[in-house]
Design a protein around this motif. Structure first.
Motif, mmCIF file in Angstrom:
data_model
loop_
_atom_site.group_PDB
_atom_site.id
_atom_site.type_symbol
_atom_site.label_atom_id
_atom_site.label_comp_id
_atom_site.label_asym_id
_atom_site.label_seq_id
_atom_site.Cartn_x
_atom_site.Cartn_y
_atom_site.Cartn_z
ATOM 1 N N HIS A 170 0.833 -1.205 0.000
ATOM 2 C CA HIS A 170 0.000 0.000 0.000
ATOM 3 C C HIS A 170 0.867 1.255 0.000
ATOM 4 C CE1 HIS A 170 -4.169 -1.616 1.261
ATOM 5 N NE2 HIS A 170 -3.456 -2.599 0.745
ATOM 6 N N LEU B 234 -5.378 3.993 2.036
ATOM 7 C CA LEU B 234 -4.506 3.334 3.001
ATOM 8 C C LEU B 234 -5.357 2.650 4.055
ATOM 9 C CD1 LEU B 234 -1.407 3.132 3.693
ATOM 10 C CD2 LEU B 234 -1.796 5.048 5.262
ATOM 11 N N ARG C 41 -9.198 -1.495 -1.233
ATOM 12 C CA ARG C 41 -8.996 -1.987 -2.596
ATOM 13 C C ARG C 41 -10.005 -1.356 -3.547
ATOM 14 N NH1 ARG C 41 -8.532 -7.079 -0.041
ATOM 15 N NH2 ARG C 41 -10.551 -7.742 -0.892
ATOM 16 N N TRP D 195 -9.005 2.196 -4.481
ATOM 17 C CA TRP D 195 -7.956 2.245 -5.505
ATOM 18 C C TRP D 195 -8.526 2.001 -6.897
ATOM 19 C CZ3 TRP D 195 -3.482 4.444 -5.385
ATOM 20 C CH2 TRP D 195 -2.745 4.531 -4.206
#
Length: 338
Positions: free
Chosen positions: A19, A145, A135, A138
């Motif tokens: 990460h 984070l 996830r 992203w």
């Protein structure tokens, strides 16, 4: 890497390193605010045991998939409240974007609303304790984070605002004071903490108790806040000034007909809270049933004593109907001395 078993999550040092590397490549300004030693130390500790993740994947026992589906279906459902919160972030005097740590950021909704509304001068780091949510953030191009709300991984005095909203009641009562202390630690001089939730006894508290807890996949037995509690956290943490105030934070859905607008809002609430029990009981009209329950619960008292209730209005210029469920949130604002 991250493993999911039911609602249990394992997240370790290797995951955190991945990460951090990704954050450094995508958003160097945000990466510079993170304390790598603190982050890796926390990940090592987290890796020694499992923790519950209510926002993991639906099939793994959480309700994260349906939550993500709700935001994708209606990005602006909570945009009014989000925009107000971001308007309280102080602008930097050096012309650089203000760094906002969105502590309960989920799949990046706050950052995406800011972009959709054209809000400039902000650099938002989406954080969440759920690896599944991070996830998902992203995948929406939101730098993200994994971190706990009461174990912030930022450097001392490194950020301009800490936003704790849309899930603050999930933080255990014993951890809330530590969260506010941590926010104070990571804020720059002149920075602001925005702690948002709903009051004990409010319509939102009733909604969670009477609808979400019995019908959600994960239950929802969490304590909300009192004004006195919030004020106590601010003063004990050392904030130079602050206030606890009310703010409008409605749910909104828009469609070409009044009926479709209501059903859109019903579907949003079904997915938002993973109300699988309502879908099982009312498979043919779960959205309608949900919005009818919302009509009975969300009745906010205005300052003049009148009631603000569920409404559906027509916009002649847009030729669309808007369904609104009123909600009044409580907001604690802590300002760190310059």
């Amino acid at each position: 890497m991250t493993e999911l078993t039911g609602c249990q999550v394992t997240f370790g040092e290797a995951d955190m390193a991945d990460h951090l590397n990704r954050l450094g490549a995508a958003a160097p300004d945000l990466h510079a605010c993170v304390d790598p030693a603190r982050a890796l130390a926390w990940a090592r500790l987290a890796g020694t045991g499992d923790f519950r993740d209510d926002f993991g994947e639906d099939g793994a026992g959480g309700r994260g998939s349906s939550y993500i589906r709700a935001q994708a279906r209606n990005l602006t459902a909570r945009a009014q409240g989000i925009q107000h919160l971001l308007s309280l972030v102080p602008a930097r005097t050096d012309g650089r974007p203000a760094v906002v740590v969105d502590v309960l950021g989920g799949d990046g909704l706050v950052r995406r609303v800011a972009h959709a509304r054209g809000l400039t001068g902000l650099s938002v780091l989406t954080c969440d304790a759920s690896p599944y949510m991070v996830r998902a953030a992203w995948t929406e191009d939101c730098p993200a984070l994994v971190q706990r709300a009461d174990r912030l991984l930022m450097r001392d005095g490194s950020v301009d605002a800490v936003l704790v909203a849309y899930g603050s009641h999930h933080i255990a009562a014993d951890d809330r004071a530590e969260l506010v202390h941590e926010a104070y630690r990571v804020l720059r001089p002149g920075g602001v903490l925005l702690l948002h939730d709903f009051l004990v006894g409010s319509p939102m508290d009733t909604w969670f108790r009477d609808v979400v807890d019995p019908y959600s996949r994960t239950g929802h037995a969490f304590d909300h806040f009192t004004r006195e509690e919030m004020w106590g956290y601010l003063t004990k943490a050392g904030f130079a000034s602050g206030e606890v105030t009310a703010m409008a934070d409605p749910y909104v859905a828009t469609a070409v007909t009044a009926r479709e607008a209501e059903l859109e809002l019903g579907r949003y609430l079904l997915d938002m809270y993973g109300l699988a029990g309502i879908e099982r009981r009312h498979p043919a009209d779960a959205a309608r049933h949900t919005v009818e329950r919302a009509k009975t619960v969300f009745r906010d008292r205005r300052e003049d004593g009148s009631l603000e209730t569920f409404s559906v209005t027509y916009d002649t210029s847009a030729r669309s109907w808007t369904c609104t469920v009123p909600r009044t949130a409580v907001l604690a604002i802590g300002r760190k001395a310059i």
